[in-house]
Design a protein around this motif. Structure first.
Motif, short mmCIF file in Angstrom:
data_model
loop_
_atom_site.label_atom_id
_atom_site.label_comp_id
_atom_site.label_asym_id
_atom_site.label_seq_id
_atom_site.Cartn_x
_atom_site.Cartn_y
_atom_site.Cartn_z
N LEU A 1 6.39 -13.68 -2.42
CA LEU A 1 6.16 -13.91 -3.86
C LEU A 1 5.29 -12.81 -4.46
O LEU A 1 5.53 -12.36 -5.59
CB LEU A 1 5.53 -15.29 -4.05
CG LEU A 1 6.45 -16.48 -3.71
CD1 LEU A 1 5.65 -17.78 -3.65
CD2 LEU A 1 7.59 -16.58 -4.73
N ILE B 1 3.67 -21.20 -9.26
CA ILE B 1 4.73 -21.26 -8.24
C ILE B 1 4.21 -22.12 -7.09
O ILE B 1 3.20 -21.78 -6.47
CB ILE B 1 5.11 -19.86 -7.73
CG1 ILE B 1 5.50 -18.94 -8.91
CG2 ILE B 1 6.26 -19.95 -6.73
CD1 ILE B 1 5.78 -17.50 -8.51
N ALA C 1 11.78 -18.28 -7.67
CA ALA C 1 10.95 -17.36 -8.47
C ALA C 1 11.78 -16.26 -9.12
O ALA C 1 11.41 -15.75 -10.19
CB ALA C 1 9.87 -16.75 -7.58
N ILE D 1 0.10 -18.46 -7.66
CA ILE D 1 0.87 -18.83 -6.47
C ILE D 1 0.11 -19.89 -5.68
O ILE D 1 -1.01 -19.66 -5.21
CB ILE D 1 1.12 -17.59 -5.59
CG1 ILE D 1 1.93 -16.54 -6.38
CG2 ILE D 1 1.84 -17.97 -4.30
CD1 ILE D 1 2.02 -15.18 -5.70
#
Ligand code: 89V
Length: 351
Positions: free
Chosen positions: A81, A9, A57, A71
């Motif tokens: 997140l 991500i 996400a 991440i």
């Protein structure tokens, strides 16, 4: 155990290098990429043959069966997140700094612990071969007792050219580099009990400090001075190298330019050159960092596969963040900050 499935991500400057580091390692495969600028995710997916990409996400977690997420976004988005991963029952690796404050980091560690999930930090600096070798020398007892130490990371490198977001951080060099250098201080010398720090902002076009000088004090009387700067021109301006000078009662050791380690004993000098693996995908300006990412990620994925123990768990990284945010508290109050200690405060076991 089958290959672990993960998604990355954040598809910015650092993500491509982190993906390349994953491609050097067995045991995990990137099955999806996420970036709020979905075109960046698409471009990186195309470059690395990653089968799926998303603009957020939530869609990723709805569509993909994952073993963990990696991440690699800016710090402001880490909490959201990590909390999403906790709710979805997915382990997480997070880039440093873990969070925008120590309380927020503590909350994230608690949430992932309560969810029974692995939560690890991509803190790669201690994995540089030079620092691993220096730790081995310190552990050998060759120096006798360590009298004093100094860690220098003072450069004029235009770091903002590749990472312009760093200009907007109202806490800059201690969150971007203190996370690395203070972790190295812990890795090499153990847990500080108190610290004193001063900061300066030398550039007029940035929001945060670009100079920090931290004095760490250990229980046994050892003092470690950490000099951080992106505003310095001087004899050891060799980005992104870290220089360490250690005085001992029997010998001294210096980590100097170009990975040279020198031991000073009885008026003699014994020097060695530490070799650093090179990777075709590494950016020459950052090659020392990029090579350490492979070893860092090897340690982390080994933990997720139950094959090794991660050195930089989020739980451990809280101790580094306590130093980072303690430095800000000390600089703001012009006072010595005492640090909470725990019974397990011994040097991380180097592997
Ligand atoms: O590796 C890093 O954390 C980078 C750099 C060393 C360039 O500051 O942000």
């Amino acid at each position: 155990m089958a290959e672990l499935r993960f998604a990355m991500i954040g598809c910015g400057f650092w993500a491509g290098y982190q993906l390349s580091a994953w491609h050097e390692l067995p045991g995990a495969r990137c099955v999806a990429l996420v970036d709020q600028d979905v075109s960046r995710a698409a471009d990186l997916a195309d470059k690395f043959q990653v089968p799926a990409f998303y603009g957020n996400a939530v869609e990723l977690f709805d569509q993909q069966d994952l073993d963990f997420v990696d991440i690699v976004t800016n710090v402001e988005t880490h909490a959201e997140l990590v909390r999403l991963a906790a709710r979805r029952g997915i382990a997480a690796i997070c880039q440093k700094p873990m969070a925008v404050s120590f309380p927020q980091a503590s909350e994230l560690v608690a949430e992932m612990r309560e969810a029974g999930l692995d939560f690890l930090i991509h803190e790669n600096w201690r994995w540089q071969p030079t620092l691993r070798r220096l730790r081995a020398i310190l552990d050998s007892g060759l120096l006798g007792s360590v009298v004093r130490a100094r860690i220098d990371y003072a450069h004029s490198f235009p770091v903002f050219d590749n990472q312009p977001f760093l200009k907007q951080l109202d806490k800059f060099i201690l969150t971007d580099m203190g996370t690395h250098i203070l972790d190295v201080a812990r890795f090499l010398f153990g847990e500080p009990r108190s610290l004193f720090c001063t900061t300066r902002r030398m550039r007029s076009d940035i929001a945060g400090e670009d100079v920090a000088t931290a004095h760490l004090h250990m229980d046994d009387g050892l003092s470690v001075t950490c000099n951080l700067s992106y505003a310095s021109h001087w004899f050891r301006d060799r980005f992104p190298q870290t220089f360490v000078d250690v005085e001992g009662t029997q010998a001294g050791v210096t980590l100097d330019a170009d990975c040279q380690l020198s031991i000073y004993r009885s008026g003699k000098v014994e020097s060695e050159s530490v070799s650093v693996p090179s990777y075709a995908w590494a950016n020459p300006d950052y090659a020392l960092i990029h090579s350490s990412m492979v070893d860092c990620q090897r340690n982390l994925v080994g933990h997720l596969r139950g094959e090794s123990t991660a050195e930089t768990t989020a739980e451990d990284n809280l101790k580094t963040l306590a130093l980072v945010y303690g430095c800000y508290e000390s600089a703001a109050s012009n006072s010595v900050v005492r640090l909470e200690t725990g019974p397990s405060d011994s040097k991380a076991q180097s592997t």
